[in-house]
Enzyme design. Structure first.
Site, PDB file in Angstrom:
ATOM      1  CB  THR A 134      -1.111  -3.625  -6.805  1.00  0.00           C
ATOM      2  OG1 THR A 134      -1.068  -3.153  -7.868  1.00  0.00           O
ATOM      3  CG2 THR A 134       0.111  -2.462  -6.461  1.00  0.00           C
ATOM      4  CE1 TYR A 158      -3.481   1.287  -4.838  1.00  0.00           C
ATOM      5  CE2 TYR A 158      -2.813   0.751  -6.564  1.00  0.00           C
ATOM      6  CZ  TYR A 158      -3.351  -0.128  -5.629  1.00  0.00           C
ATOM      7  OH  TYR A 158      -3.254  -1.000  -5.055  1.00  0.00           O
ATOM      8  CE  LYS A 162      -1.567  -1.367  -2.616  1.00  0.00           C
ATOM      9  NZ  LYS A 162      -2.204  -2.377  -1.469  1.00  0.00           N
TER      10      LYS A 162
HETATM   11  P1  NDP Z   1     -11.116  -3.104  -2.351  1.00  0.00           P
HETATM   12  O1  NDP Z   1     -11.326  -1.262  -2.173  1.00  0.00           O
HETATM   13  O2  NDP Z   1     -12.616  -3.793  -2.960  1.00  0.00           O
HETATM   14  O3  NDP Z   1     -11.448  -3.201  -0.422  1.00  0.00           O
HETATM   15  C1  NDP Z   1     -10.260  -2.370   0.267  1.00  0.00           C
HETATM   16  C2  NDP Z   1     -10.520  -2.486   1.607  1.00  0.00           C
HETATM   17  O4  NDP Z   1      -9.721  -1.816   2.635  1.00  0.00           O
HETATM   18  C3  NDP Z   1     -11.943  -2.265   1.665  1.00  0.00           C
HETATM   19  O5  NDP Z   1     -12.216  -2.857   2.997  1.00  0.00           O
HETATM   20  C4  NDP Z   1     -11.997  -0.703   2.882  1.00  0.00           C
HETATM   21  O6  NDP Z   1     -12.229  -0.574   3.895  1.00  0.00           O
HETATM   22  C5  NDP Z   1     -10.356  -1.289   3.821  1.00  0.00           C
HETATM   23  N1  NDP Z   1     -10.014   0.624   3.650  1.00  0.00           N
HETATM   24  C6  NDP Z   1      -9.596   1.271   3.206  1.00  0.00           C
HETATM   25  N2  NDP Z   1      -8.029   2.016   3.549  1.00  0.00           N
HETATM   26  C7  NDP Z   1      -9.415   1.832   4.578  1.00  0.00           C
HETATM   27  C8  NDP Z   1      -8.158   2.171   5.916  1.00  0.00           C
HETATM   28  N3  NDP Z   1      -7.809   3.536   6.393  1.00  0.00           N
HETATM   29  N4  NDP Z   1      -8.534   2.162   7.157  1.00  0.00           N
HETATM   30  C9  NDP Z   1      -8.597   0.444   7.269  1.00  0.00           C
HETATM   31  N5  NDP Z   1      -9.150   0.077   6.074  1.00  0.00           N
HETATM   32  C10 NDP Z   1      -9.267   0.684   4.791  1.00  0.00           C
HETATM   33  O7  NDP Z   1     -10.162  -3.304  -2.206  1.00  0.00           O
HETATM   34  P2  NDP Z   1      -9.834  -5.384  -3.196  1.00  0.00           P
HETATM   35  O8  NDP Z   1     -10.315  -6.021  -2.119  1.00  0.00           O
HETATM   36  O9  NDP Z   1     -10.016  -5.244  -4.596  1.00  0.00           O
HETATM   37  O10 NDP Z   1      -8.049  -4.908  -2.979  1.00  0.00           O
HETATM   38  C11 NDP Z   1      -7.601  -5.230  -2.280  1.00  0.00           C
HETATM   39  C12 NDP Z   1      -6.013  -5.039  -0.893  1.00  0.00           C
HETATM   40  O11 NDP Z   1      -5.191  -5.631  -2.860  1.00  0.00           O
HETATM   41  C13 NDP Z   1      -5.812  -3.764  -1.349  1.00  0.00           C
HETATM   42  O12 NDP Z   1      -4.963  -3.206  -1.515  1.00  0.00           O
HETATM   43  C14 NDP Z   1      -5.996  -3.184  -3.142  1.00  0.00           C
HETATM   44  O13 NDP Z   1      -5.115  -2.133  -3.728  1.00  0.00           O
HETATM   45  C15 NDP Z   1      -4.651  -4.348  -3.917  1.00  0.00           C
HETATM   46  N6  NDP Z   1      -4.396  -5.370  -4.500  1.00  0.00           N
HETATM   47  C16 NDP Z   1      -5.711  -5.522  -5.521  1.00  0.00           C
HETATM   48  C17 NDP Z   1      -6.468  -6.002  -6.823  1.00  0.00           C
HETATM   49  C18 NDP Z   1      -7.487  -5.330  -7.343  1.00  0.00           C
HETATM   50  O14 NDP Z   1      -7.008  -6.060  -8.335  1.00  0.00           O
HETATM   51  N7  NDP Z   1      -8.431  -6.431  -6.956  1.00  0.00           N
HETATM   52  C19 NDP Z   1      -4.924  -6.415  -7.378  1.00  0.00           C
HETATM   53  C20 NDP Z   1      -3.396  -5.632  -6.530  1.00  0.00           C
HETATM   54  C21 NDP Z   1      -3.375  -5.548  -5.504  1.00  0.00           C
HETATM   55  P3  NDP Z   1     -14.355   0.462   3.597  1.00  0.00           P
HETATM   56  O15 NDP Z   1     -15.181  -1.097   2.876  1.00  0.00           O
HETATM   57  O16 NDP Z   1     -15.274   0.886   4.399  1.00  0.00           O
HETATM   58  O17 NDP Z   1     -14.182   0.946   2.410  1.00  0.00           O
HETATM   59  P1  GDR Z   2      -6.376  -0.307 -12.597  1.00  0.00           P
HETATM   60  O1  GDR Z   2      -8.090  -0.332 -12.226  1.00  0.00           O
HETATM   61  O2  GDR Z   2      -6.095   0.979 -12.593  1.00  0.00           O
HETATM   62  O3  GDR Z   2      -5.756  -1.061 -13.505  1.00  0.00           O
HETATM   63  O4  GDR Z   2      -6.683  -0.760 -11.057  1.00  0.00           O
HETATM   64  P2  GDR Z   2      -9.322  -0.072 -12.838  1.00  0.00           P
HETATM   65  O5  GDR Z   2     -10.795  -0.850 -13.235  1.00  0.00           O
HETATM   66  O6  GDR Z   2      -9.819   1.534 -12.207  1.00  0.00           O
HETATM   67  O7  GDR Z   2      -8.599   0.387 -14.259  1.00  0.00           O
HETATM   68  C1  GDR Z   2      -8.571  -0.207 -15.524  1.00  0.00           C
HETATM   69  C2  GDR Z   2      -8.201   0.567 -16.830  1.00  0.00           C
HETATM   70  O8  GDR Z   2      -9.338   1.129 -17.211  1.00  0.00           O
HETATM   71  C3  GDR Z   2      -9.104   2.086 -17.777  1.00  0.00           C
HETATM   72  N1  GDR Z   2     -10.816   2.717 -17.993  1.00  0.00           N
HETATM   73  C4  GDR Z   2     -11.171   2.454 -16.556  1.00  0.00           C
HETATM   74  N2  GDR Z   2     -11.370   2.522 -15.563  1.00  0.00           N
HETATM   75  C5  GDR Z   2     -12.192   3.122 -14.303  1.00  0.00           C
HETATM   76  N3  GDR Z   2     -12.326   2.781 -13.356  1.00  0.00           N
HETATM   77  N4  GDR Z   2     -13.331   3.356 -15.007  1.00  0.00           N
HETATM   78  C6  GDR Z   2     -13.454   4.298 -16.407  1.00  0.00           C
HETATM   79  O9  GDR Z   2     -14.659   4.500 -16.735  1.00  0.00           O
HETATM   80  C7  GDR Z   2     -12.312   3.590 -17.540  1.00  0.00           C
HETATM   81  N5  GDR Z   2     -12.440   3.443 -18.722  1.00  0.00           N
HETATM   82  C8  GDR Z   2     -10.804   3.441 -18.957  1.00  0.00           C
HETATM   83  C9  GDR Z   2      -8.244   2.766 -16.374  1.00  0.00           C
HETATM   84  O10 GDR Z   2      -7.797   4.093 -17.187  1.00  0.00           O
HETATM   85  C10 GDR Z   2      -7.063   1.949 -16.065  1.00  0.00           C
HETATM   86  O11 GDR Z   2      -6.186   1.587 -17.443  1.00  0.00           O
HETATM   87  C11 GDR Z   2      -7.088  -2.369  -9.755  1.00  0.00           C
HETATM   88  C12 GDR Z   2      -6.966  -1.763  -8.796  1.00  0.00           C
HETATM   89  O12 GDR Z   2      -7.744  -2.219  -8.038  1.00  0.00           O
HETATM   90  C13 GDR Z   2      -6.139  -1.670  -7.291  1.00  0.00           C
HETATM   91  O13 GDR Z   2      -6.335  -1.075  -6.957  1.00  0.00           O
HETATM   92  C14 GDR Z   2      -4.907  -2.785  -8.433  1.00  0.00           C
HETATM   93  O14 GDR Z   2      -4.176  -2.298  -7.932  1.00  0.00           O
HETATM   94  C15 GDR Z   2      -4.338  -2.993  -9.801  1.00  0.00           C
HETATM   95  O15 GDR Z   2      -6.403  -3.020 -10.104  1.00  0.00           O
HETATM   96  C16 GDR Z   2      -4.144  -3.451  -9.971  1.00  0.00           C
END
Ligand code: NDP
Ligand code: GDR
Length: 363
Positions: A134, A158, A162
């Site tokens: 990430t 987190y 990672k």
């Molecule tokens: P989500 O939070 O939407 O999905 C996470 C998934 O992991 C869900 O299926 C969840 O299950 C499962 N999970 C959580 N904890 C466990 C556990 N202990 N054992 C088994 N399964 C588990 O994340 P995203 O799809 O957005 O992201 C996918 C991956 O990419 C994550 O690792 C995230 O950290 C990483 N990532 C995401 C980014 C983004 O912008 N979306 C950017 C960079 C990295 P359940 O549905 O039951 O909660």
């Molecule tokens: P991020 O995503 O922390 O970048 O992680 P998020 O959307 O939670 O926050 C992005 C930015 O927005 C600001 N923010 C808020 N965020 C949330 N959630 N709720 C609020 O009300 C709010 N107001 C402002 C945050 O402070 C932050 O700066 C996501 C996840 O998908 C991670 O798993 C992944 O690794 C990174 O993106 C890349």
């Protein structure tokens, strides 16, 4: 010829759903790990479900958890996948400050457990491994834009978890010869994005406020800047990484940044509302230009103990080596997300009275 087999952890999440769809379309047999839950948690992949009694079933779900090594080993042994996509994680940055140990167990040690399963089952030469790394690894800004060679400085439990996973992938590649790659993905969103991440929280609120079902949206830091792309593009990049002869690490990003405030403006403009901003910091408010009503306000509850101010990726290596680039603009993505939320919320509202407090509680 037999079909390639993929195992996806986190198949019930945003990326898992798009990736499962992509791999099924490419002819894969797809296995997914899902957690036991007291309520249904397969909503994002229900459209891909196949009755296990049918012939040629290509999507199979296994109960499992990243914190349970014997369970993971058994699943990998049963499936003997050609490719593992490790997407499972406690993925919420703010929540990780409250659940540091669990986040480390699932996100850091969970990754190690899977790498070790490949090694001890003798699958080193068969199974390729993708790790969901990430842009949060960059954390406190060291350089902009951020590329594969930018130093890391994690700013949350987190990101620290990672970071361990990232280096274990590099180590298993160098020490044991695994085909293991890190995708350093910048934020990517979609209508399937979890409701507590900022983009989806905003698009849902814009939809609900425009329908008269919510009065106000409370947010944290409006000045944070992110490089937001569309999840559908990013899962294609994951797949391309594993099709390379050599494993490596790649940034996937759009190369463009926007502030949270700009995202909010875009979402409200999609429902025909123009916002006027007043005040600074915790006093900042966004008013509907037509009615003068405050529809957006800051709540310090959503501030993070340590914030990541700016993420902006340099995706040039992915373009050069993988032929990958992001295809969806922020404007197109906001439109798709707001329209999907308008449709869902109208449908939900027709069924039941929406309790405003429940909407406001979404973090
Ligand atoms: P989500 O939070 O939407 O999905 C996470 C998934 O992991 C869900 O299926 C969840 O299950 C499962 N999970 C959580 N904890 C466990 C556990 N202990 N054992 C088994 N399964 C588990 O994340 P995203 O799809 O957005 O992201 C996918 C991956 O990419 C994550 O690792 C995230 O950290 C990483 N990532 C995401 C980014 C983004 O912008 N979306 C950017 C960079 C990295 P359940 O549905 O039951 O909660
Ligand atoms: P991020 O995503 O922390 O970048 O992680 P998020 O959307 O939670 O926050 C992005 C930015 O927005 C600001 N923010 C808020 N965020 C949330 N959630 N709720 C609020 O009300 C709010 N107001 C402002 C945050 O402070 C932050 O700066 C996501 C996840 O998908 C991670 O798993 C992944 O690794 C990174 O993106 C890349």
């Amino acid at each position: 010829m037999s079909r390639p087999k993929a195992l996806i952890t986190g198949v019930t999440g945003q990326d898992g759903a798009y990736l499962a769809e992509l791999l099924l379309a490419k002819g894969y047999e797809v296995h997914g790990v899902k957690r036991r839950s007291s309520s249904f948690n397969t909503g994002r992949i229900d459209h891909l479900y196949q009755d296990p009694h049918e012939r040629d079933v290509r999507l199979t779900l296994h109960y499992g958890d990243m914190t349970d090594a014997t369970n993971l080993i058994r699943i990998v042994q049963e499936v003997r996948p050609d490719e593992i996509y490790n997407l499972a994680a406690q993925s919420h940055v703010q929540v990780s400050f409250e659940t540091a140990e669990y986040t480390a167990n699932a996100d850091a040690l969970g990754t190690m457990r899977l790498l070790e399963a490949i090694r001890l089952l003798g699958l080193r030469d068969k199974t390729r491994f993708y790790q969901a790394s990430t842009s949060e690894l960059y954390g406190k800004v060291q350089a902009v834009p951020q590329s594969e060679s930018t130093p890391f400085y994690p700013r949350s439990p987190y990101a620290a978890a990672k970071l361990y996973a990232y280096w274990m992938v590099v180590n298993y590649r160098e020490a044991h010869g695994l085909h293991a790659s890190n995708g350093i993905l910048f934020n990517h969103e979609s209508p399937l994005r979890g409701e507590t991440f900022v983009t989806r929280k905003v698009t849902r609120a814009a939809a609900a406020i425009s329908l008269g079902l919510q009065t106000r949206l409370y947010l944290g830091n409006l000045d944070a800047e992110r490089d937001w792309g569309h999840a559908r593009d990013y899962v294609e990049g994951m797949w391309r990484m594993l099709q390379q002869d050599r494993p490596d690490d790649y940034v996937l990003a759009t190369g463009r940044k926007h502030s949270v405030r700009a995202f909010v403006e875009a979402a409200f403009s999609e429902v025909g509302m123009r916002l006027e901003w007043q005040g600074r910091g915790i006093d900042e408010k966004g008013r509907d230009a037509k009615t003068g009503k405050v529809v957006v306000a800051v709540d310090p509850r959503y501030f993070r103990p340590t914030e990541v101010d700016l993420l902006l990726g340099d995706p040039s290596k992915a373009k050069r080596v993988l032929g990958w680039s992001a295809s969806v603009t922020l404007e197109e993505m906001v439109r798709e997300m707001v329209r999907a939320d308008l449709a869902t919320i109208s449908r939900e509202a027709a069924y039941r009275h929406l309790d405003e407090d429940a909407w406001l509680a979404v973090g």
